[in-house]
Design a protein around this motif. Structure first.
Motif: not given
Lengths: 387, 387
Positions: A81, A84-85, A88-89, A278, A281, A309-310, B318-319, B321-322, B325-329, B366, B368-369, B371-373
């Motif tokens: 993860s 991934f994080e 995404m950034q 997805f 990206r 991880y789907v 998830a959307l 983030v993907r 362009m927002m970070s998972p946090d 975590r 972050a999962h 968005a990661y999953r």
């Protein structure tokens, strides 16, 4: 000889064009069907339904064939993860990629691999998957690849040897030696534990010549062929797949018109994996170009800890509709019958006569709800006939 | 005076910057917290955890505050999957849009509205939502809007009157009369059944002057304000929201720099609804521009049967983030604390001292999962303190 009647099906999708509306979806309204000894033996109007020992009342809900997930990497340990994080950034972060999963998987006990895989299989099943393929490729040693295939065989009859996934770290400076291992002792040991052989043929992975070498040898040992192709860049992998009569080319994001022409004239399926696009990206595969040219398209999760991880085929369908311009029916077909064709199976992915009695009762009146209500699991009841 | 200790939390997100890593996420590792009489009374290291009557072992999983879904239209009848299907295929199909849901909702019994809403609330809850807002706007008569608000009040303390959603068919030729109804008898009847008033202020909906008229009157009756703004085209709705100190402007897809400057200087939250943009294949709201300018951003489902039949905040994250362009946090914060700020509540959306004890134990190490999953529901246990 116990028979089960599923009745009061509001909308039944059979994927059998000889049934119902005689489209590719073979759709019937107010329908019923009978499963006996694990096989569909009767499909028709609810009003004409025969008696049966067991009756399931679908209460006017939609019923679809169980999903066929024809591309997964479910046998792994660890998670990525953080990678991934960072991705995404837009950060450059080399967490190690596949190599990191290889290290974690090698270090895991067999029982941990089995339980981790079982958890992911259960998630897929709970979301409506009744048939799935599983690849090896995270140990990259002879014993390790055999171990991965054996774990996979607990959960699937479509087990794929992917020894040529990446060149492992210890062969970093001797790629040739790894290919000798892969095409020699590793393949010899793995061949009778797998139904399929696959190669990651792409920029930065294995070349077309290397892939031809691996796949030709695998084919001579009786394995069916599949190919990771053109995920990262355009290459000649599709032509190779068609040349060798592979069952499927997977990813196929970067394609030229001649690739599409080749596939349209072949029995090789294009398996699209929008979960990977997805989660990385990346641009989506041009599904419409395939469909409009008459190529058979499958959809699958590509479940793996790095790029996708789907564990939800519904999510894959929603992406295919929204971002690949597939219609809800095209996406449903590709996630069922298309997946079955990518595994060259005619017993699953449909609910015509003789099909395995694998079906999903949706918490919805129409199958289109799978895409219309994205992010939800609408699989209210998942039935998988014993083998 | 019963206290519950949640211990062995692998990663605890509190959203309280005075705790843990002192970032906006207020994050602690190997943490524990205590909820007593529905409130968080202690947060700290697992090693220092006090005794308690009840102990929940998080087994090193991540724990987050319950999601706050600050924009839903949950009280409706019927479905519009055919409209969705046509839209996804680029077909022009006028199924009737919102008017169709208005007809179905008017025709539904109160008990059917309650049970349909309850089902959707349960889906949201099962995915980790512990606070939600619900709007009216699908009956558009005085009695009908009161009925919608009463149904909503079964499930939420943040009920929003949206009489100015669309002009109903029967007023098609007399828009002025509908506005008189809305700002007169309807609002008088609805005001004490709602906490909030909202207007759909956009191209083809209500104008800025009409919205000002409705909202000013609602404010004078003690309602808090929110506004559907700039979903379909750019207009002056954001300036209006800031002028009236609305708690939130929602959608905000089409924005100019001066809109962003206004929001950055105001306490009005920008609530982004990527599920709507996903389900209508529309451009996503420019989340990064808001965030980079210091605007407070919330994420919500916009659950409704026309443009976003979404009941999963994880999917929204998830959307975001993907595709935004927002970070998972950032996305997690916006789906919890951001949503709380959009409802001007400081008791939910975080797990600092005094917060309501609403939390989610994730099936993941975590946060972050989420968005990661994508496409999975990782909410293994959802706890909502009784009010």
């Amino acid at each position: 000889m116990s028979a089960t009647l599923v009745r009061r099906v509001g909308e039944l999708t059979t994927n059998d064009p000889t049934l119902g509306d005689e489209t590719a979806m073979g759709r019937l309204c107010d329908a019923a069907f009978v499963v006996e000894e694990g096989r569909v033996v009767w499909v028709g109007s609810d009003a004409d339904a025969p008696d049966a020992d067991t009756v399931i009342d679908a209460e006017h809900a939609a019923v679809i064939p169980g999903f066929v997930d024809s591309h997964t990497h479910l046998v792994f340990a660890g998670e990525r993860s953080d990678e991934f994080e960072a991705r995404m950034q837009g950060l450059h972060y080399d967490g190690g990629g596949i190599t990191r999963t290889v290290s974690a998987t090698r270090a895991a006990s067999e029982s941990d691999l089995v339980s981790g895989t079982a958890r992911r299989v259960q998630q897929l099943h709970d979301g409506g998957v009744t048939t799935l393929e599983i690849k090896s490729g995270y140990e990259l040693t002879t014993d390790g690849e055999v171990r991965q295939l054996q774990v996979a065989a607990h959960f699937s009859n479509d087990v794929t040897w992917l020894g040529a996934h990446v060149v492992p770290d210890e062969f970093r400076h001797d790629r040739h030696a790894y290919l000798e291992l892969v095409t020699g002792p590793m393949l010899d040991a793995c061949a009778h534990h797998a139904q399929w052989a696959d190669v990651f043929c792409d920029r930065g992975a294995f070349s077309v010549d290397e892939a031809r070498h691996v796949l030709t040898r695998a084919k001579s040992l009786g394995l069916g062929l599949r190919l990771h192709a053109n995920q990262l860049a355009h290459g000649e992998a599709i032509a190779l797949a068609v040349e060798l009569d592979a069952a499927s080319v997977d990813h196929v994001t970067y394609v030229e018109d001649q690739d599409i022409d080749l596939l349209a004239a072949a029995s090789t399926v294009a398996t699209l994996l929008p979960g990977a696009e997805f989660s990385t990206r990346s641009p989506y595969s041009p599904a419409r170009r395939f469909l409009d040219a008459g190529v058979t398209v499958a959809l699958a999760t590509d479940c793996n800890p790095g790029s996708s991880y789907v564990t939800s085929m519904s999510f894959v369908i929603a992406l295919a509709v929204r971002d690949m311009m597939m219609s809800p029916d095209e996406a449903l077909w590709s996630a069922t019958k298309g997946g079955a064709q990518a595994l060259r199976r005619d017993d699953v992915g449909h609910l015509g006569f003789g099909a395995r009695g694998d079906f999903v009762i949706l918490d919805a009146p129409r199958a289109a709800h799978v895409a219309y209500r994205p992010g939800s699991n609408l699989a209210a009841r998942v039935e998988r006939a014993d083998r």
